[in-house]
Design an enzyme around this catalytic site. Structure first.
Site, short mmCIF file in Angstrom:
data_model
loop_
_atom_site.label_atom_id
_atom_site.label_comp_id
_atom_site.label_asym_id
_atom_site.label_seq_id
_atom_site.Cartn_x
_atom_site.Cartn_y
_atom_site.Cartn_z
N ASP A 116 0.74 -1.29 -0.12
CA ASP A 116 -0.10 -0.01 0.03
C ASP A 116 0.92 1.17 0.11
OD1 ASP A 116 -2.33 -1.44 0.04
OD2 ASP A 116 -2.29 -1.63 2.32
N ASP A 133 -7.12 -1.56 -4.30
CA ASP A 133 -8.09 -1.21 -3.26
C ASP A 133 -9.10 -0.04 -3.75
OD1 ASP A 133 -6.63 -2.69 -1.49
OD2 ASP A 133 -5.52 -1.17 -0.57
#
Length: 173
Positions: A116, A133
């Site tokens: 991320d 995401d």
């Protein structure tokens, strides 16, 4: 089906390329501020699900993600709707992106941590995320809106979906 597959491929490639680049050039370094107090790149490895829920359950999350991919592929056989093709394409591309991390990244096969790197409004502590995401969230929002508006995967539409009150005009039921 072509739109679903094409969009899923675009999302997957964008996710993969951005993760390779941030790992190569940004991991282990100070965050890169793009817009002060609004947007920065900060690389983390997430062993959990969205918002770091389920940390330590990486193997379980890998199995769940695999099930989601299979469910989308099975559902796509009945696809006759352009909006649902977009929705499923976003969901599938995002699911494949994060599943690739879980299968192939450290610390071990089927237990990898997702890369991320996008953080918005850092002062708020908003979770750090990636392209996959974002795609999953957008696909999820579209799925809810389509279902609420009565759009079906097979292209049909239930006209009374999303309406409130439930009764007929004039009082007779």
């Amino acid at each position: 089906m072509g739109l679903l597959a094409g969009l899923a491929a675009v999302v997957y490639v964008l996710d993969l390329v951005t993760k390779v680049l941030v790992v190569a050039y940004l991991e282990g370094k100070d965050p890169v501020v793009l817009i002060p107090d609004v947007l920065l790149f900060r690389v983390i490895r997430n062993s959990g699900a969205a918002f770091s829920i389920g940390t330590g359950l990486t193997l379980v999350l890998t199995l769940i993600a695999t099930g989601v991919v299979i469910a989308i592929l099975r559902t796509a056989r009945n696809l006759r709707s352009l909006p649902w093709a977009i929705t499923l394409g976003l969901l599938l591309g995002g699911a494949f992106g994060n599943l690739t991390d879980r299968v192939f990244r450290a610390p071990a096969p089927l237990q990898g941590h997702v890369v991320d790197f996008v953080q918005v409004f850092p002062a708020t502590g908003f979770p750090i995320f990636n392209v996959a995401d974002s795609s999953i969230v957008c696909g999820g929002v579209l799925a809810v809106l389509l279902a609420w508006r009565g759009y079906q995967i097979d292209g049909s539409r239930h006209e009374d979906a999303g309406k409130r009150g439930g009764g007929k005009a004039g009082g007779g039921e």
